[in-house]
Motif scaffolding. Structure first.
Motif, PDB file in Angstrom:
ATOM      1  N   PHE A 120       0.851  -1.212   0.015  1.00  0.00           N
ATOM      2  CA  PHE A 120       0.140   0.144  -0.150  1.00  0.00           C
ATOM      3  C   PHE A 120       0.779   1.223   0.036  1.00  0.00           C
ATOM      4  CE2 PHE A 120      -3.257  -3.017   1.883  1.00  0.00           C
ATOM      5  CZ  PHE A 120      -4.093  -2.907   0.786  1.00  0.00           C
ATOM      6  N   TRP A 121       2.140   0.915   0.244  1.00  0.00           N
ATOM      7  CA  TRP A 121       3.003   2.306   0.293  1.00  0.00           C
ATOM      8  C   TRP A 121       4.239   2.052  -0.820  1.00  0.00           C
ATOM      9  CZ3 TRP A 121       1.046   6.037   2.960  1.00  0.00           C
ATOM     10  CH2 TRP A 121       0.049   5.348   3.796  1.00  0.00           C
ATOM     11  N   LYS A 122       4.310   2.809  -1.788  1.00  0.00           N
ATOM     12  CA  LYS A 122       5.413   2.846  -2.529  1.00  0.00           C
ATOM     13  C   LYS A 122       6.214   4.135  -2.589  1.00  0.00           C
ATOM     14  CE  LYS A 122       2.994   4.326  -6.993  1.00  0.00           C
ATOM     15  NZ  LYS A 122       2.571   3.747  -8.059  1.00  0.00           N
ATOM     16  N   GLN A 123       7.589   3.795  -3.090  1.00  0.00           N
ATOM     17  CA  GLN A 123       8.583   4.935  -3.052  1.00  0.00           C
ATOM     18  C   GLN A 123       8.555   5.523  -4.577  1.00  0.00           C
ATOM     19  OE1 GLN A 123      11.928   3.296  -1.152  1.00  0.00           O
ATOM     20  NE2 GLN A 123      11.923   4.651   0.388  1.00  0.00           N
ATOM     21  N   GLU A 124       8.706   6.689  -4.674  1.00  0.00           N
ATOM     22  CA  GLU A 124       8.884   7.237  -6.072  1.00  0.00           C
ATOM     23  C   GLU A 124      10.146   8.243  -6.043  1.00  0.00           C
ATOM     24  OE1 GLU A 124       4.287   7.420  -7.860  1.00  0.00           O
ATOM     25  OE2 GLU A 124       5.061   9.065  -6.450  1.00  0.00           O
ATOM     26  N   VAL A 125      10.641   8.037  -7.064  1.00  0.00           N
ATOM     27  CA  VAL A 125      11.851   9.157  -7.115  1.00  0.00           C
ATOM     28  C   VAL A 125      11.764  10.197  -8.143  1.00  0.00           C
ATOM     29  CG1 VAL A 125      13.143   7.759  -8.708  1.00  0.00           C
ATOM     30  CG2 VAL A 125      14.396   9.360  -7.302  1.00  0.00           C
ATOM     31  N   GLN A 126      11.889  11.669  -8.155  1.00  0.00           N
ATOM     32  CA  GLN A 126      11.598  12.638  -8.853  1.00  0.00           C
ATOM     33  C   GLN A 126      12.955  12.551  -9.934  1.00  0.00           C
ATOM     34  OE1 GLN A 126      11.433  16.543  -7.668  1.00  0.00           O
ATOM     35  NE2 GLN A 126       9.499  16.860  -8.751  1.00  0.00           N
ATOM     36  N   ILE A 127      12.564  12.420 -11.242  1.00  0.00           N
ATOM     37  CA  ILE A 127      13.540  12.449 -12.388  1.00  0.00           C
ATOM     38  C   ILE A 127      13.323  13.552 -13.122  1.00  0.00           C
ATOM     39  CG2 ILE A 127      14.147  11.033 -14.349  1.00  0.00           C
ATOM     40  CD1 ILE A 127      15.008   9.936 -11.874  1.00  0.00           C
ATOM     41  N   SER A 128      14.307  14.206 -13.736  1.00  0.00           N
ATOM     42  CA  SER A 128      14.196  15.420 -14.581  1.00  0.00           C
ATOM     43  C   SER A 128      14.255  14.971 -16.073  1.00  0.00           C
ATOM     44  CB  SER A 128      15.154  16.502 -14.638  1.00  0.00           C
ATOM     45  OG  SER A 128      15.113  16.977 -13.218  1.00  0.00           O
ATOM     46  N   LEU A 129      13.318  14.895 -16.798  1.00  0.00           N
ATOM     47  CA  LEU A 129      13.450  14.357 -18.331  1.00  0.00           C
ATOM     48  C   LEU A 129      14.325  15.599 -19.212  1.00  0.00           C
ATOM     49  CD1 LEU A 129      10.106  12.868 -19.160  1.00  0.00           C
ATOM     50  CD2 LEU A 129      12.268  11.681 -18.368  1.00  0.00           C
ATOM     51  N   ALA A 136       5.693   7.805 -21.342  1.00  0.00           N
ATOM     52  CA  ALA A 136       5.214   7.704 -22.697  1.00  0.00           C
ATOM     53  C   ALA A 136       3.650   8.445 -22.433  1.00  0.00           C
ATOM     54  CB  ALA A 136       4.978   6.227 -23.461  1.00  0.00           C
ATOM     55  N   GLU A 137       3.014   7.997 -21.266  1.00  0.00           N
ATOM     56  CA  GLU A 137       1.815   8.627 -21.385  1.00  0.00           C
ATOM     57  C   GLU A 137       1.961  10.233 -20.904  1.00  0.00           C
ATOM     58  OE1 GLU A 137      -0.307   6.805 -17.723  1.00  0.00           O
ATOM     59  OE2 GLU A 137      -0.207   4.990 -18.876  1.00  0.00           O
ATOM     60  N   GLU A 138       2.743  10.699 -20.170  1.00  0.00           N
ATOM     61  CA  GLU A 138       3.199  11.913 -19.954  1.00  0.00           C
ATOM     62  C   GLU A 138       3.505  12.555 -21.495  1.00  0.00           C
ATOM     63  OE1 GLU A 138       2.857  13.598 -17.251  1.00  0.00           O
ATOM     64  OE2 GLU A 138       3.353  15.436 -17.765  1.00  0.00           O
ATOM     65  N   TRP A 144       7.423  12.138 -11.084  1.00  0.00           N
ATOM     66  CA  TRP A 144       7.810  10.946 -10.161  1.00  0.00           C
ATOM     67  C   TRP A 144       7.694   9.726 -10.818  1.00  0.00           C
ATOM     68  CZ3 TRP A 144       9.742  12.255  -5.620  1.00  0.00           C
ATOM     69  CH2 TRP A 144       9.140  13.586  -5.024  1.00  0.00           C
ATOM     70  N   LEU A 145       8.618   8.849 -10.428  1.00  0.00           N
ATOM     71  CA  LEU A 145       8.549   7.500 -11.133  1.00  0.00           C
ATOM     72  C   LEU A 145       8.750   6.508  -9.980  1.00  0.00           C
ATOM     73  CD1 LEU A 145      10.741   8.146 -14.208  1.00  0.00           C
ATOM     74  CD2 LEU A 145       8.345   7.869 -14.184  1.00  0.00           C
ATOM     75  N   PRO A 146       7.874   5.451  -9.923  1.00  0.00           N
ATOM     76  CA  PRO A 146       7.928   4.300  -8.907  1.00  0.00           C
ATOM     77  C   PRO A 146       9.481   3.419  -8.944  1.00  0.00           C
ATOM     78  CG  PRO A 146       6.571   3.717 -10.708  1.00  0.00           C
ATOM     79  CD  PRO A 146       6.700   5.167 -10.891  1.00  0.00           C
ATOM     80  N   ILE A 147       9.922   3.299  -7.905  1.00  0.00           N
ATOM     81  CA  ILE A 147      11.134   2.429  -7.843  1.00  0.00           C
ATOM     82  C   ILE A 147      10.809   1.155  -7.634  1.00  0.00           C
ATOM     83  CG2 ILE A 147      13.045   2.189  -6.365  1.00  0.00           C
ATOM     84  CD1 ILE A 147      12.769   4.972  -4.955  1.00  0.00           C
ATOM     85  N   ARG A 201       9.982  10.279  -2.258  1.00  0.00           N
ATOM     86  CA  ARG A 201       8.926  10.202  -1.409  1.00  0.00           C
ATOM     87  C   ARG A 201       8.332   8.871  -1.240  1.00  0.00           C
ATOM     88  NH1 ARG A 201       4.455  13.389  -5.213  1.00  0.00           N
ATOM     89  NH2 ARG A 201       4.057  11.488  -6.431  1.00  0.00           N
ATOM     90  N   THR A 202       7.342   8.472  -0.113  1.00  0.00           N
ATOM     91  CA  THR A 202       6.853   7.500   0.033  1.00  0.00           C
ATOM     92  C   THR A 202       5.459   7.890   0.068  1.00  0.00           C
ATOM     93  OG1 THR A 202       8.547   6.421   1.269  1.00  0.00           O
ATOM     94  CG2 THR A 202       6.443   5.292   1.503  1.00  0.00           C
ATOM     95  N   THR A 203       4.757   7.539  -0.727  1.00  0.00           N
ATOM     96  CA  THR A 203       3.017   7.650  -1.048  1.00  0.00           C
ATOM     97  C   THR A 203       2.291   6.582  -1.112  1.00  0.00           C
ATOM     98  OG1 THR A 203       3.070   7.562  -3.256  1.00  0.00           O
ATOM     99  CG2 THR A 203       3.609   9.750  -2.631  1.00  0.00           C
ATOM    100  N   PHE A 204       0.717   6.862  -0.729  1.00  0.00           N
ATOM    101  CA  PHE A 204       0.141   5.825  -0.793  1.00  0.00           C
ATOM    102  C   PHE A 204      -0.162   5.376  -1.976  1.00  0.00           C
ATOM    103  CE2 PHE A 204      -4.181   4.019  -0.931  1.00  0.00           C
ATOM    104  CZ  PHE A 204      -4.214   3.209   0.265  1.00  0.00           C
TER     105      PHE A 204
END
Lengths: 252, 407
Positions: free
Chosen positions: B54-63, B109-111, B129-132, B162-165
């Protein structure tokens, strides 16, 4: 005695092989209260239920003989039971209002038979029926709330009003006060007395005083046999049969 | 027996009786505690196990800035964009496919597609933000030595980790990677299956119940025979209904395999006897005197039944149907038999498209060897239990609400 509304000739009732009524002959006078008395299981309720063919519901029940309502045999093959029950209404032992509003309870019968042409007319029917049952003043503010919120006595008068709303000719009452307290009973008895002006009433009761108070004619049943039948004033003072005497004095 | 002697005997007897009362009370409480203990153990173990999903970590990446092609973004394009973004991180050896989810290119791709639709010509230095990857994320949380962890630590200090729901657990369909897997496809399948089962089993079941309870003679051999059979059907193991569904709907009628339609039809066969039995129970509990009252006023038998008996039984019928729906929701075996075990990366949107349901999804995930799917499976169990809780309390609520109106 006045003109007879119903004449019963040689009526026998069977539940399967068991015979509940033996060769009943009697007449029910118009615009009078006729009371049926007798010990438990004597067949008086069964007899009452023959008068609007409620026994049709019981499987294996069969009748022999004739019941003549205004010159028509209601046990005949081509009698429409629905029509008969609109002419011969019934009030039951336990008050059984529908779990609906007071208004809808009264309006159910007229709606079934289409006895009105406008909403206004239906309102009138509901009001007069309630007034005749002496209930209108008590419930006029809660016509649209559930009938189950009424007291037992009010519920029973509601059931009487519901029966009146179809404008029957005869009203059958099966121990209508047996589940009511003395005050409610008195109220219902008063009502029965008023109603006989317009309707013919047949009443089954366990209560001898009640029979004496409200009825003009009494019939005594014992073990499925009609023992004795006559004017109330006469029966209670001079019963001719030994069994009637015993019952009236509390020995049967 | 003298009075004194009698009293003594009574005293002795009384002591024994009180003792028996105490013993029974103690036994009753013990049973309740045991049940509660087992139940809480089950719930807590499932909750604990499902917690990470229920909790996933995401990292912010600059394209990096790039021109948007006029065509749909290809897998290769999005992947290379992602790798380029990691190249800019200036961390030798750091590769996107070793850190972020292997499905991250889809998000990229969606973005880009979204931007294309809003008529933008380039992506610009856009951050997202991309999931790790699940395993990386778990290992990082446990702590350890690795240049990837160092990089993640740096990101965390910059506030770009960050860790988000895990909302995508509810909005995504199945996936081979636990961090992007979701229950939405199974949820939709469950809805479809229940919808079909309800539309078929409810009307037929209720009509059968009304006919059997109110119109049919009850003392004939035929009625007895039908009665025994319906009660038996209500207790037949569900896998047998699965075989029946497979034989009839797939092999004979040749309906689409794995579809929600076939699953629903199969469950409707199972649900019908339960609906019949519970509806008959509800109908038989409506007091006879209501029917008599209506008949006394000149209603026909059918009118008396449909005006008073059926409405009076409705709360009971609805409660019974909801409970049977809840049972159908948890059923797995018959649906496996009709082929509803499929891997879906998109939720089914029509009745005839392949679908799966929540319990089958749980079963499927539990079988996967990759780490993270046991947790996903537990998460799905939690969701299923919550839905069941909802349906059952609704049934209870309806019963409560209408109990007041019964005579």
């Amino acid at each position: 005695m006045s003109k007879s509304k119903i004449i019963v000739e040689n009526l026998s009732l069977f539940y399967g092989k068991h015979q509940a009524l033996f060769d009943i002959n009697m007449s029910i006078p118009e615009n009078k209260v006729s009371a049926f008395i007798g010990p438990s299981g004597c067949g008086k309720s069964s007899f009452l239920r023959c008068l609007n063919r409620m026994n049709d519901l019981v499987r294996n029940a069969s009748q022999k003989g004739r019941i003549i309502l205004d010159e028509e045999d209601i046990l005949g093959k081509n009698v429409d039971v629905v029509l008969l029950r609109a002419r011969v209404g019934m009030v039951f032992q336990k008050p059984n209002p529908f779990p609906k509003s007071v208004y809808d309870n009264i309006a159910y019968g007229p709606r079934l038979h289409g006895l009105f042409f406008s909403k206004k007319e239906l309102d009138e029917i509901v009001e007069t029926s309630l007034q005749r049952a002496g209930l209108f003043e008590e419930v006029k503010d809660r016509l649209y709330s559930s009938a189950l919120g009424l007291s037992g006595g009010q519920q029973q008068r509601l059931c009487i009003a519901r029966a009146i709303a179809v404008n029957p000719e005869v009203i059958l009452m099966d121990e209508p006060t047996s589940s009511l307290d003395p005050i409610a009973t008195a109220r219902v008895e008063e009502l029965i007395d008023e109603l006989k002006e317009q309707y013919t009433i047949a009443l089954v009761t366990h209560n001898l005083q009640q029979a004496a108070r409200v009825s003009q004619k009494v019939s005594f049943f014992h073990k499925g046999i009609l023992v004795e039948s006559g004017r109330t004033s006469h029966m209670f003072t001079n019963p001719t049969d030994k069994r009637t005497q015993d019952y009236l004095t509390g020995r049967l | 027996m003298t009075l004194a002697k009698k009293n003594v005997t009574l005293q002795k007897q009384l002591l024994k009786r009180h003792k028996r009362d105490r013993h029974f009370k103690w036994f009753g409480w013990m049973s309740i505690y045991i049940v509660l203990f087992l139940f809480t153990t089950l719930l807590t173990s499932i909750l604990f196990q499902s917690w990470p999903i229920f909790w996933k970590q995401e990292v912010q990446i600059s394209l990096p800035t790039t021109q948007i092609s006029s065509f749909k973004v290809s897998t290769g394009e999005a992947t290379s964009l992602l790798e380029k973004a990691f190249h800019y991180e200036r961390k030798p050896g750091l590769k996107a496919k070793e850190v972020v989810s292997l499905n991250a290119w889809k998000i990229v791709a969606e973005e880009i597609d979204k931007r294309k639709r809003s008529k933008k010509k380039s992506v610009g230095r856009h951050t997202m933000w991309l999931p790790i990857q699940y395993t990386v994320s778990q290992a990082y949380r446990r702590g350890g030595e690795s240049f990837i962890f160092d990089w993640l630590k740096k990101k965390e200090d910059e506030g770009r980790l960050r860790t988000t729901f895990n909302w995508t657990f509810f909005s995504n369909a199945d996936s081979v990677f636990p961090e992007t897997a979701g229950i939405f496809a199974a949820f939709m399948g469950t809805i479809f299956v229940l919808l079909v089962a309800f539309t078929i089993a409810f009307p037929i079941g209720v009509v059968v119940a009304i006919y059997m309870e109110c119109f049919m003679r009850k003392d004939t051999k035929l009625t007895y025979f039908i009665n025994v059979n319906i009660n038996n059907l209500a207790a037949v193991p569900s896998i047998i209904f699965g075989l029946l569904g497979m034989a009839i709907f797939l092999n004979f009628f040749e309906l689409p395999r794995s579809s929600g339609l076939v699953g629903g039809l199969t469950l409707s066969l199972m649900m019908m006897p339960i609906v019949i039995v519970s509806s008959r129970m509800a109908l038989s509990q409506v007091p006879e005197n209501l029917k008599e009252a209506a008949l006394g006023l000149g209603a026909s038998k059918t009118q008396a039944i449909f005006h008073h008996v059926v409405p009076g039984a409705m709360p009971g019928i609805i409660t019974g149907t909801l409970l049977s729906l809840a049972r159908m929701m948890g059923d797995t075996a018959p649906l496996i038999m009709v082929g509803m075990v499929v891997f879906l990366i998109k939720a089914p949107m029509t009745l005839d498209s392949p679908a799966t349901v929540l319990p089958v999804q749980i079963y499927q995930w539990f079988q996967r060897p990759e780490p993270g799917f046991i947790e996903a499976s537990s998460g799905a169990i939690v969701v299923l239990l919550l839905i069941l809780l909802g349906v059952n309390s609704l049934a209870l609520l309806i019963r409560r609400k209408f109990e007041k109106f019964s005579v």
